[in-house]
Each structure stands twice: as structure tokens, then as C-alpha cells.
Motif scaffolding. Structure first.
Motif, mmCIF file in Angstrom:
data_model
loop_
_atom_site.group_PDB
_atom_site.id
_atom_site.type_symbol
_atom_site.label_atom_id
_atom_site.label_comp_id
_atom_site.label_asym_id
_atom_site.label_seq_id
_atom_site.Cartn_x
_atom_site.Cartn_y
_atom_site.Cartn_z
ATOM 1 N N GLY A 220 0.932 -1.395 0.006
ATOM 2 C CA GLY A 220 -0.088 -0.148 0.067
ATOM 3 C C GLY A 220 0.786 1.137 0.020
ATOM 4 N N ALA A 261 -2.262 -12.050 -2.142
ATOM 5 C CA ALA A 261 -2.393 -12.511 -0.951
ATOM 6 C C ALA A 261 -2.848 -11.432 0.093
ATOM 7 N N LEU A 262 -3.108 -10.373 -0.477
ATOM 8 C CA LEU A 262 -3.520 -9.206 0.350
ATOM 9 C C LEU A 262 -4.909 -9.043 0.531
ATOM 10 N N PRO A 263 -5.407 -9.020 1.739
ATOM 11 C CA PRO A 263 -6.903 -8.769 1.806
ATOM 12 C C PRO A 263 -7.053 -7.286 1.282
ATOM 13 N N ARG A 264 -8.080 -6.690 0.428
ATOM 14 C CA ARG A 264 -8.374 -5.233 0.188
ATOM 15 C C ARG A 264 -9.766 -4.814 0.504
ATOM 16 N N LEU A 265 -9.646 -3.466 0.453
ATOM 17 C CA LEU A 265 -10.973 -3.076 0.772
ATOM 18 C C LEU A 265 -12.125 -3.296 -0.407
ATOM 19 N N THR A 266 -11.550 -3.674 -1.422
ATOM 20 C CA THR A 266 -12.396 -3.667 -2.447
ATOM 21 C C THR A 266 -12.948 -5.364 -2.906
ATOM 22 N N ASP A 267 -12.243 -6.277 -2.194
ATOM 23 C CA ASP A 267 -12.463 -7.529 -2.559
ATOM 24 C C ASP A 267 -13.659 -8.239 -1.605
ATOM 25 N N VAL A 268 -14.100 -9.676 -1.938
ATOM 26 C CA VAL A 268 -15.262 -10.218 -1.348
ATOM 27 C C VAL A 268 -14.876 -10.529 0.018
ATOM 28 N N PRO A 269 -15.201 -10.009 1.074
ATOM 29 C CA PRO A 269 -15.074 -10.456 2.343
ATOM 30 C C PRO A 269 -14.995 -12.080 2.301
ATOM 31 N N ALA B 189 -1.839 -14.241 4.802
ATOM 32 C CA ALA B 189 -3.033 -14.884 4.199
ATOM 33 C C ALA B 189 -3.258 -16.186 4.579
ATOM 34 N N ALA B 214 -8.162 -3.340 6.468
ATOM 35 C CA ALA B 214 -8.708 -4.312 5.325
ATOM 36 C C ALA B 214 -8.843 -5.800 5.808
ATOM 37 N N ARG B 217 -12.081 -6.071 7.734
ATOM 38 C CA ARG B 217 -13.167 -6.153 6.769
ATOM 39 C C ARG B 217 -13.431 -7.575 6.162
ATOM 40 N N HIS B 218 -12.084 -8.238 5.966
ATOM 41 C CA HIS B 218 -11.928 -9.665 5.578
ATOM 42 C C HIS B 218 -12.658 -10.463 6.405
ATOM 43 N N PRO B 257 -3.627 2.982 2.940
ATOM 44 C CA PRO B 257 -2.873 2.868 1.776
ATOM 45 C C PRO B 257 -3.284 1.841 0.813
ATOM 46 N N GLU B 258 -4.162 1.778 -0.250
ATOM 47 C CA GLU B 258 -4.497 0.570 -0.723
ATOM 48 C C GLU B 258 -3.506 0.086 -1.821
ATOM 49 N N PRO B 259 -3.218 -1.249 -1.963
ATOM 50 C CA PRO B 259 -2.152 -1.722 -2.831
ATOM 51 C C PRO B 259 -2.723 -1.569 -4.120
#
Ligand SMILES: Nc1ncnc2c1ncn2[C@@H]1O[C@H](COP(=O)(O)OP(=O)(O)OP(=O)(O)O)[C@@H](O)[C@H]1O
Ligand SMILES: Nc1ncnc2c1ncn2[C@@H]1O[C@H](COP(=O)(O)OP(=O)(O)O)[C@@H](O)[C@H]1O
Ligand code: SF4
Ligand code: SF4
Ligand SMILES: [Mg+2]
Ligand SMILES: [Mg+2]
Lengths: 328, 320
Positions: A220, A261-269, B189, B214, B217-218, B257-259
Motif C-alpha cells: 500500500g 495474498a493481500l486482503p483489500r478494501l475492494t475484494d469479497v470479504p 494470508a 482491510a 473487513r475480510h 494505503p490501498e495496494p
């Protein structure tokens, strides 16, 4: 090493700092192996990788501040075209903090607890304290310390982590070095403070033309601030190029997996995250070929036998992978 | 006392004030209330020092609170007798950030994972070994690992051992304090996938403390945002991330910060000014007013009430 990769120096700029074929050895194992990169004035270059991949040792080698256990083998470090490896320790002391500076992950630990903010920042100017005070006040204001006239006489324990990091940046920059090495400068800070420090570093690069090498493990942070990035794995550069190009289409399996491998604010939880099986090999167990082979889904016998050189995969984007075209 | 029909966890007006040698006490936790249903994972997020770990420690009985109530599976923890506390502790387990210090270096992995079962007389001998093998497998380790020692494992594997041990008593509540913060991305992960699998398989309630929005949220169903000892906002996950109501929640989200350079560089920059005040010198009125971009006169004097706005609970005079 079978093929020494050509040092990566894009034609259009004369780098402020260039690292050529850096090799660092601990007990005979090359913990940093053939690392090449360059940074131009005003540019932010990120060195990214998981813990233990050799980022901090690379930074310390540039500053010629390697721990006793670590020996430099091959390699050449050039500051504005001048070979730093050829300087005596006395000459090097005049380079550190003046022409090239470094800031560290733990700001509280890096500052002297017994000396005031003003004294620490003034040290790098080489001016007598009375004359330095004005310059220090200006510098403290420039790095966003509120109420510098009060802060200048305080001690590190009176400051928060974010403020200590600003003080460290101020003392690193007051002599206007051409190059700043920032080793995980925001890892110990909260995200809201991290955002402030990253904005500050970006402003320094743009307004003062400082060349910045930013070391981080956070993709990020790379996405936010880096113009170019070098991804390190087990002491070698796996992939390097423009930040935008590498995030859009990574050409090394390690980078691709790291991003997946990164959880993102835009992916499906709760969606399945990509995993990289196993772990980074210890330096004593580095395999002869590609160091990622033990964990790579694309590995074959060729990978296990021969070190993949960094090869151009398009417009300055380099990947050290025999199967870079198969990476999706 | 316990049984079906209760929430897995009910925290009411919890406060933990640490006395200071000179000066006012540190109000680390200062009136926090929430409930956690069975099967539910609640995220607790906020900046360093806001009191997250103190909440977690008070819930599992490691930190006596200054006031308030904590009910785990219907049973009160605060002021409970030693016997009642021991019974309650069987119903909840804690996983900490640092897998290195949470394991006894002189115990084999099998001894560490089996200890809760042995101490409570639930299993021993061959039956215990079988249960341990099952727990290790569930946590993604091999049954043969039972005979090895913690130092022979990597950080991620050690966190798996800690998780296997926490699951031994089939707790109703799992409290995780930054369980993946010390781990590298690729290993993180693996552990997050494991936690999601365990949520699906066991449906236990989980309080998940983290500073990483993040990650929260997951794995979480609802999220509580904490600031200086209090909750600023509590909302279902999707509502919180899509429509944050509290100015602090908005600032926190904007600062992640979003990757992805395209997304990240297009984001509006709303830098939060200043730093978090000391919990020993709490600002008057709304405790966020010294950093809030929306502060009005009333914010400096009147503490905002906890209000329902849409599906969110928010402590801000102007949330709407
Ligand atoms: N044993 C203690 N004695 C005195 N003060 C304490 C103690 N433990 C914590 N505090 C203070 O209480 C406040 C809340 O601390 P806590 O550890 O709960 O924060 P946190 O939200 O978990 O932070 P982090 O994200 O850094 O883990 C802080 O100001 C901290 O310095
Ligand atoms: N002073 C030292 N003595 C011995 N080994 C070291 C020392 N410093 C670093 N190492 C080893 O060198 C490798 C790279 O370390 P480092 O550069 O600190 O990694 P990073 O900064 O990428 O996390 C690791 O295997 C680490 O254990
Ligand atoms: S060279 Fe082979 S083992 Fe190495 S990253 Fe490429 S495909 Fe994987
Ligand atoms: S009450 Fe006022 S200071 Fe507090 S969050 Fe709302 S607008 Fe900001
Ligand atoms: Mg490091
Ligand atoms: Mg904590």
C-alpha cells in the motif's frame, strides 16, 4: 552467479545514487546477492519485500554502516558518480548526514534521549548552535512540527512517535543531502500519521529534488508514493520497474502472489486469499538456482539449476524469472 | 446460568482507568458497550493506545475493570469468584499478537495444545493424543508436529499452534488481539484463510482486535471503531466501509494505503491533523474534537450521545 545482470540505469537520467551488483555475505552465504538499482533526483524508489529479504542490510551497506557479522563482497555504490566504496572512513563521515542520510523504523530508539530536539537536528549542520537555531526552527516547521519554538527545547520522551519521526527526518534533511534512505519510516506509526509522513516525503522529493530510497514491506505504501519499485526476495531483486506497470501486470510469480495474498478494501470479504506455501529459506539453505523455486507454482528443473537473470520484459520492466511470460 | 438464548458476549459500560503516580489516571477504556452474538465476529479497530487491548484483557479477566459488566455466555466475569472465573475461562480463549511469547519454550507442541484438556480432566493418554492430533490437523499442522518444540517452527506455524490450543476446549468466545500483525503478508494470508475456515466450521463468536482495516473487513461481520477509550461508531461491516458515519471512521478509512496505485492516487486526501491526545488528559466534550475536520462550538463542550443512524450506531453530534 552465472550471468551478471546489466546495471539498471535508464538512459534519460543520471542517477543521484546507483548500486551495482551489491553482494553481502554472512558466514559465506550471500544474504544480498547481485542487487542493482538506481535513483534519480526527485524520484522515490521503493525497495519492498518480506522480513529478512535483505532490505535493511542493503541500506546499511549504502551508508557503509554494516554490522560486524556482515561482509561486503562484490559491489559498487555511486553517489553522484563518485564511488563510495573507495572512500576512507574519515571521508565517509563527511558524506553521511551531509550528502546522503538515513532514517530508521523506530524513531524513539534512533534519537538520543539525553539531547534536545534542537541539538540533534543542529548536529548535522556543522554550524555552531547559536547560528544553527534559526535553520533548525525553519526545518522543524518544514517537516510539519507544530509550535517549533517550544519543541526545539524538548527531549524525545516528550514527543509522540509521529513527532519523533518528523524530528529524525528534519535532522536527516537539514544539510540538504541529495539522497535520503528511509528504512520502514512509517511501520511503527498509525495509518493517519503514516499518511502525514508519506505526504511529507513526497513533498521533499518534488520540492527539494531529494532522491528517496523508501524501504517497506507494505504494498500500500509502495502504491501510494513510489515512482519505481524493486521487489526483493531472499537477497535478490525479483522484479523491478515502474510502480504502475508492476501493479498492473507483475511479471514475477512472487510479486503476483504477494499482491494476491493481500486482503483489500475492494475484494469479497472472506474470499480465499492466495497463499505462498512454505517459507523463505534461511541463508544457509539457499538453493543453487532460483531462490523462489521451493515455493513457486511454476518451478521446473531449469529453475532449480540455474539462477534466472534480471531480464527486460518491456520498457524498463525487469523480471528475474525463467517463465516471466507465463505469469498472470 | 449459561446456555442457549444468551449472547456470547455482553459488555456494558466497561471502564479501565490505570492510576498514575502523579497526575490524573489514564482513562484507557472509558465506557464501552457492545454485544456479540454466537457465530458472530466483531472487529475492534482504532489507533495505537486507544484501548483495544485493554478491552480484550478485561473481557478475558486478565484486567479487573474500574466499572462495568462483562458477561461471557451469560456468566458475569466482573467480580466473579475464583471458581466462577475458572468455569468462565473454559468458555473463552485468547490469541495474542506475538506467537513467540505466547508459547512455553520448554513444552512440546503436543503438551501445549493438550494442556487445557489435561488440566480440566477432559482427556488423557491415548484419547488426549488423538484430540491433539485432530486439533493440529485442523490448524493446518501435522500430527507428527506434536513432538517438536516451538522454536522449531516459523512465526506463522507458531500462530497455528496457539490457535490449535485456543480451540482445544471448543470455546464459545475467541478473543484475538492483533493475531496477524506480526506476520509477513504471505503467512498472514494463510492464517486469515484458517480463521475464516474455523469460523465456518465452528461458528464460535470472535472478538477480533486489529489496527488493519482491510484485515478486519475480510474476517468480521460487524466493526466497532474505538477512539481514546470509547467507541466512535459500531456498524455492520458493509455499512461501515461503504458509508462511514463518524468523521474519525472516515479519516481512518481514507488513510489506509490501498495496494493499487490507480485507486490510491485517485483518492481524495483528507489528512487528519495532529496526533491522538493522551488518555490521561481527555479533551472536553467530544474527545475527537481536537482533530476533527467538522468541529463546531458544541463539540468542545458537549459529549455526543450514542445514536442510531441507519444501521450504524454513532457518537457524533452531526452524523446523519
Ligand atoms: N498496565 C498499564 N498501566 C498504565 N497504562 C496502561 C497500561 N496498559 C495500557 N496503558 C495505557 O492505556 C492506553 C490503552 O492501551 P492499550 O494497550 O489498550 O491500547 P491499544 O489500543 O491496544 O494500542 P495498540 O494498537 O498500540 O496495541 C494507552 O494509553 C496505554 O499507554
Ligand atoms: N547483524 C546481523 N548479523 C547476522 N545476520 C544478520 C544481521 N543483520 C541481518 N542479518 C540477516 O541478514 C538477512 C537480511 O536481513 P535484513 O536486511 O535486516 O532484512 P530486512 O530488512 O529485509 O527485513 C536476514 O537473514 C537476517 O537474519
Ligand atoms: S525462475 Fe522458475 S522458480 Fe523462479 S520464479 Fe520463475 S518460474 Fe518460479
Ligand atoms: S461531535 Fe463534533 S468533533 Fe465530535 S466527531 Fe462529531 S463533528 Fe467531530
Ligand atoms: Mg529491515
Ligand atoms: Mg494492543
Amino acid at each position: 552467479m552465472l550471468l551478471a545482470p546489466a546495471p539498471f540505469v535508464p538512459a534519460l537520467f543520471a542517477p543521484a545514487l546507483a548500486v551495482h551488483d551489491l553482494n553481502l555475505l554472512i558466514d559465506g552465504a550471500a544474504v544480498v546477492d547481485g542487487v542493482d538499482f538506481a535513483v534519480a533526483s526527485g524520484e522515490v524508489m521503493a525497495l519492498v519485500g518480506e522480513s529478512g529479504c535483505g532490505k535493511s542490510l542493503t541500506a546499511h551497506a549504502i551508508m557503509r554502516l554494516l554490522p560486524d557479522a556482515v561482509r561486503q563482497g562484490r559491489g559498487r555504490i555511486e553517489l553522484d558518480g563518485e564511488n563510495l566504496s573507495a572512500l576512507s572512513e574519515r571521508q565517509m563521515r563527511r558524506v553521511r548526514g551531509r550528502r546522503i542520510s538515513m532514517i530508521f523504523q523506530e524513531p524513539q530508539a534512533a534519537l538520543d534521549p539525553l539531547s534536545t530536539v534542537g541539538a540533534q537536528v543542529a548536529e548535522a549542520t556543522g554550524l555552531p548552535r547559536s547560528q544553527a537555531r534559526e535553520a533548525v526552527l525553519r526545518m522543524l516547521a518544514e517537516v510539519g512540527i507544530s509550535d517549533p519554538a517550544r519543541r526545539i527545547d524538548q527531549y524525545p520522551f516528550e514527543l509522540s512517535g509521529g513527532m519523533c519521526q518528523r524530528v529524525m527526518i528534519a535532522s536527516a534533511l537539514i544539510a540538504r543531502p541529495a539522497v535520503l534512505i528511509a528504512d520502514e519510516p512509517t511501520t511503527a506509526l498509525d495509518v493517519t500519521i503514516q499518511a502525514q509522513i508519506l505526504d511529507l516525503l513526497r513533498r521533499l522529493a518534488v520540492e527539494r529534488g531529494t532522491a528517496i530510497v523508501l524501504i517497506t514491506h507494505d504494498m500500500g505504501v509502495v502504491a501510494d508514493i513510489a515512482d519505481r519499485v524493486a521487489v526483493m526476495y531472499a537477497g535478490r531483486i525479483a522484479e523491478t520497474g515502474d510502480t504502475a506497470a508492476i501493479f498492473a501486470a507483475p511479471r514475477h510469480p512472487y510479486t503476483a502472489l504477494l499482491l494476491a495474498a493481500l486482503p483489500r478494501l475492494t475484494d469479497v470479504p472472506r474470499s480465499r486469499l492466495a497463499v505462498i506455501e512454505g517459507r523463505v529459506p534461511a541463508p544457509a539453505e539457499f538453493p543453487p538456482g532460483c531462490r523462489f523455486a521451493g515455493r513457486c507454482p511454476l518451478a521446473d528443473d531449469h529453475c532449480r539449476a540455474e539462477v534466472p537473470p534480471l531480464r527486460d520484459v518491456g520498457s524498463g520492466h525487469l523480471s528475474a524469472c525463467w517463465h516471466s511470460e507465463a505469469v498472470r | 446460568m449459561s446456555g442457549p438464548g444468551h449472547d456470547a458476549l455482553v459488555v456494558a459500560d466497561l471502564a479501565v482507568h490505570y492510576p498514575a503516580r502523579n497526575g490524573p489516571p489514564v482513562r484507557a477504556v472509558d465506557g464501552v458497550s457492545f454485544a456479540l452474538a454466537r457465530n458472530e465476529t466483531l472487529g475492534l479497530v482504532g489507533e495505537s493506545g486507544c484501548g483495544k487491548s485493554t478491552v480484550a484483557r478485561a473481557i478475558v479477566g486478565l484486567q479487573p475493570p474500574t466499572r462495568g459488566s462483562v458477561k461471557v455466555d451469560g456468566a458475569e466475569i466482573v467480580g466473579a469468584s475464583r471458581a466462577a472465573l475458572r468455569a468462565a475461562r473454559a468458555r473463552m480463549q485468547m490469541v495474542f499478537q506475538d506467537p513467540v511469547t505466547s508459547l512455553n519454550p520448554r513444552m512440546t507442541v503436543g503438551e501445549a495444545v493438550g494442556e487445557p484438556l489435561l488440566v480440566r480432566g477432559i482427556a488423557r493418554g491415548a484419547a488426549l493424543r488423538e484430540r491433539v492430533a485432530g486439533l493440529l490437523t485442523e490448524a493446518g499442522l501435522r500430527p507428527e508436529d506434536a513432538g517438536r518444540y516451538p522454536h522449531q517452527f516459523s512465526g506463522g506455524q507458531r500462530q497455528r499452534i496457539v490457535i490449535a490450543r485456543a480451540l482445544a476446549l471448543r470455546p464459545a468466545l475467541l478473543v484475538c488481539d492483533e493475531p496477524v500483525s506480526a506476520l509477513d503478508v504471505s503467512v498472514r494470508a494463510q492464517i486469515l484463510n484458517l480463521l475464516v475456515d474455523l469460523q465456518r466450521a465452528h461458528g464460535m463468536a470472535c472478538l477480533f482486535v486489529s489496527h488493519d482495516l482491510a484485515v478486519v473487513r475480510h474476517v468480521c461481520d460487524r466493526v466497532a471503531v474505538m477512539y481514546l477509550g470509547r467507541l466512535a461508531e459500531l456498524a455492520p461491516r458493509d455499512a461501515l466501509y461503504a458509508e462511514p458515519r463518524h468523521p474519525y471512521t472516515r479519516a481512518l478509512l481514507a488513510a489506509v494505503p490501498e495496494p493499487d496505485p490507480v485507486v490510491q492516487r485517485a483518492k481524495p486526501r483528507v489528512p487528519l491533523v495532529g496526533e491522538i491526545p493522551s488518555p490521561a488528559h481527555m479533551p472536553s466534550g467530544c474527545r475527537f474534537h481536537t482533530r476533527c475536520p467538522m468541529t463546531q462550538a458544541i463539540c468542545r463542550t458537549v459529549e455526543p450521545e450514542w445514536r442510531q443512524v441507519g444501521s450504524s450506531l454513532v457518537a457524533c453530534h452531526f452524523a446523519g
